[in-house]
Every structure is written in C-alpha cells, then in structure tokens.
Design a protein around this motif. Structure first.
Motif, PDB file in Angstrom:
ATOM      1  N   ASN A   1      37.456  35.813  36.830  1.00 41.66           N
ATOM      2  CA  ASN A   1      36.733  37.201  36.684  1.00 41.66           C
ATOM      3  C   ASN A   1      37.706  38.451  37.187  1.00 41.66           C
ATOM      4  O   ASN A   1      37.182  39.475  37.388  1.00 41.66           O
ATOM      5  CB  ASN A   1      35.290  37.047  37.088  1.00 41.66           C
ATOM      6  CG  ASN A   1      34.403  36.416  36.388  1.00 41.66           C
ATOM      7  OD1 ASN A   1      34.715  36.391  35.120  1.00 41.66           O
ATOM      8  ND2 ASN A   1      33.376  35.916  36.906  1.00 41.66           N
ATOM      9  N   LEU A   2      38.914  37.984  37.806  1.00 44.28           N
ATOM     10  CA  LEU A   2      39.797  39.071  38.559  1.00 44.28           C
ATOM     11  C   LEU A   2      40.706  39.625  37.477  1.00 44.28           C
ATOM     12  O   LEU A   2      41.367  38.624  36.946  1.00 44.28           O
ATOM     13  CB  LEU A   2      40.427  38.664  39.792  1.00 44.28           C
ATOM     14  CG  LEU A   2      41.306  39.453  40.632  1.00 44.28           C
ATOM     15  CD1 LEU A   2      40.420  40.659  40.945  1.00 44.28           C
ATOM     16  CD2 LEU A   2      41.903  38.610  41.562  1.00 44.28           C
ATOM     17  N   TYR A   3      40.454  40.781  37.034  1.00 40.40           N
ATOM     18  CA  TYR A   3      41.515  41.349  36.162  1.00 40.40           C
ATOM     19  C   TYR A   3      42.590  42.319  37.281  1.00 40.40           C
ATOM     20  O   TYR A   3      42.272  43.209  37.839  1.00 40.40           O
ATOM     21  CB  TYR A   3      41.044  42.296  35.240  1.00 40.40           C
ATOM     22  CG  TYR A   3      40.023  41.802  34.234  1.00 40.40           C
ATOM     23  CD1 TYR A   3      40.743  41.398  32.894  1.00 40.40           C
ATOM     24  CD2 TYR A   3      38.915  41.070  34.589  1.00 40.40           C
ATOM     25  CE1 TYR A   3      39.888  40.672  32.052  1.00 40.40           C
ATOM     26  CE2 TYR A   3      38.288  40.378  33.628  1.00 40.40           C
ATOM     27  CZ  TYR A   3      38.756  40.351  32.289  1.00 40.40           C
ATOM     28  OH  TYR A   3      37.843  39.540  31.643  1.00 40.40           O
ATOM     29  N   ILE A   4      43.734  42.030  37.166  1.00 42.06           N
ATOM     30  CA  ILE A   4      44.977  42.808  37.703  1.00 42.06           C
ATOM     31  C   ILE A   4      45.751  43.697  36.814  1.00 42.06           C
ATOM     32  O   ILE A   4      46.359  43.049  36.045  1.00 42.06           O
ATOM     33  CB  ILE A   4      45.645  41.806  38.703  1.00 42.06           C
ATOM     34  CG1 ILE A   4      44.861  41.101  39.578  1.00 42.06           C
ATOM     35  CG2 ILE A   4      46.917  42.840  39.362  1.00 42.06           C
ATOM     36  CD1 ILE A   4      45.437  40.068  40.513  1.00 42.06           C
ATOM     37  N   LEU A   5      45.637  45.103  37.273  1.00 42.27           N
ATOM     38  CA  LEU A   5      46.671  45.777  36.233  1.00 42.27           C
ATOM     39  C   LEU A   5      48.038  46.046  37.021  1.00 42.27           C
ATOM     40  O   LEU A   5      48.165  46.164  38.080  1.00 42.27           O
ATOM     41  CB  LEU A   5      46.059  47.297  36.042  1.00 42.27           C
ATOM     42  CG  LEU A   5      46.797  48.175  35.238  1.00 42.27           C
ATOM     43  CD1 LEU A   5      46.830  47.844  33.877  1.00 42.27           C
ATOM     44  CD2 LEU A   5      46.091  49.654  35.328  1.00 42.27           C
ATOM     45  N   PRO A   6      49.130  45.258  36.252  1.00 44.92           N
ATOM     46  CA  PRO A   6      50.241  45.187  37.140  1.00 44.92           C
ATOM     47  C   PRO A   6      50.863  46.659  37.237  1.00 44.92           C
ATOM     48  O   PRO A   6      50.763  47.309  36.327  1.00 44.92           O
ATOM     49  CB  PRO A   6      51.176  44.375  36.280  1.00 44.92           C
ATOM     50  CG  PRO A   6      50.726  44.598  34.973  1.00 44.92           C
ATOM     51  CD  PRO A   6      49.110  44.690  35.036  1.00 44.92           C
TER      52      PRO A   6
END
Length: 194
Positions: free
Chosen positions: A14-19
């Motif tokens: 459930n973790l979204y990381i915008l690079p």
C-alpha cells in the motif's frame, strides 16, 4: 491526472513512491507551483502524503513542499553547522514564505548521548520548535543502504520505539488510525554473512 500520478509511482503493497528525476540537471526545472500541484493531486488520492523535500532550499521542490503542507517536520542532527544553516534559511527564506520555526516539529536524527553534545530538549529550545522524536545514531547505516532496507530491519529497540512514536504522532495530526505493523528483522545469520 490522478491515474497518471499513480501509474508513475513505484508500489510496494500500500506504499506508493513517486520517484525523483534521474537527471540532476532536471531538478532546477521544478518550480514551487509544480510541486504544489503534485502534492494537491496526491492528497486527493492518498490518505497520507510524505514528502522528503531535502534541505536544498534553492530547489523548487523544497519550497513547493513547504508551501503545500500543513505538518512540517525538521529533521536535524546535533551538529552546529546544521543549526547554522537552518538559522540562515529561516532568516532569508522562511520569513518570505511566512513560516516560523514554530511551524515545524523537530526530529533529532543520529542522536548520540555524550557530554558536550546537545540533548534533544536543548535542540528544540535552540530551534524554537517542539520536539517530535529522537532517533539514535546506529552504526550500520551504510550497511542498510547496501542491503536496500531501512534501519528498522536491524532490530534496535530504541530506534523502533522512536519510529513508532513519530508514526503515532503523524497519525494523530492527520486524525487517522495508527496500525502497528511489525518489521521483519534480519536474522543474526543474515547480518553476519550479508
């Protein structure tokens, strides 16, 4: 668009990381309003948006993040040069952005309890802000980087306790439920032979 933002993110459960941008030269093209728009978009899609804006106030990402967030955390160390830099930024930038040190919660990172070094409460007084947490110095920071994991993976009880306390504080500020999720620890065998 929200779908485009989500598709751009790396996802781990459930973790979204915008690079970040892969090219350092591209960083100068981000203006505060670009970041403010991304934060606004992300805030509509996710329950919690955490931004590592860095300390380079010369970049639009840092300024845009400060402009678009209600809960601001200042992560610092006991080093005098970190406080000197903060004071310079406070005098030259934060005043223009209508921010004061009281707008931040302080996290002391890499804390060492030693004579001659400032205690966390002293640092909070010096920064004129409220102490949110104190993360102890752990000698295997570089190892965690090599292992591509966080310091939580190494099972330091004080570090885990402080991360948990900071997490609880964030959930309280956002008025959401805190759920304690234990972190898989590396076995002693894996630590020795990594």
């Amino acid at each position: 668009q929200p779908r485009e933002l989500i598709d751009t993110c790396y996802r781990k459960e459930n973790l979204y990381i915008l690079p970040t941008s892969k090219l350092i030269s591209d960083m100068r093209h981000y203006h505060p309003e670009h970041i403010e728009y991304l934060v606004s978009l992300a805030s509509r899609e996710f329950d919690v948006v955490l931004i590592d804006a860095g300390s380079n106030i010369h970049l639009g990402m840092c300024v845009g993040s400060l402009n678009s967030t209600n809960n601001k955390f200042l992560v610092t160390t006991q080093q005098d040069n970190a406080r000197s830099y903060f004071e310079m930024v406070n005098d030259q930038v934060f005043s223009i952005l209508d921010l004061s040190p009281k707008d931040f919660l302080l996290i002391v990172n890499k804390y060492v309890n030693a004579p001659g070094l400032y205690a966390p409460s002293q640092l909070a007084d010096m920064y004129k802000t409220t102490l949110a947490g104190t993360l102890p110095y752990l000698e295997y920071g570089w190892q965690a980087e090599r292992d591509k994991c966080t310091l939580l993976a190494y099972g330091n009880n004080e570090y885990e306790k402080q991360i948990s306390n900071i997490s609880k504080l964030i959930t309280e500020l956002l008025d959401i439920e805190y759920i304690n999720i234990s972190v898989k620890k590396k076995s002693l065998f894996k630590k020795l032979f990594a």
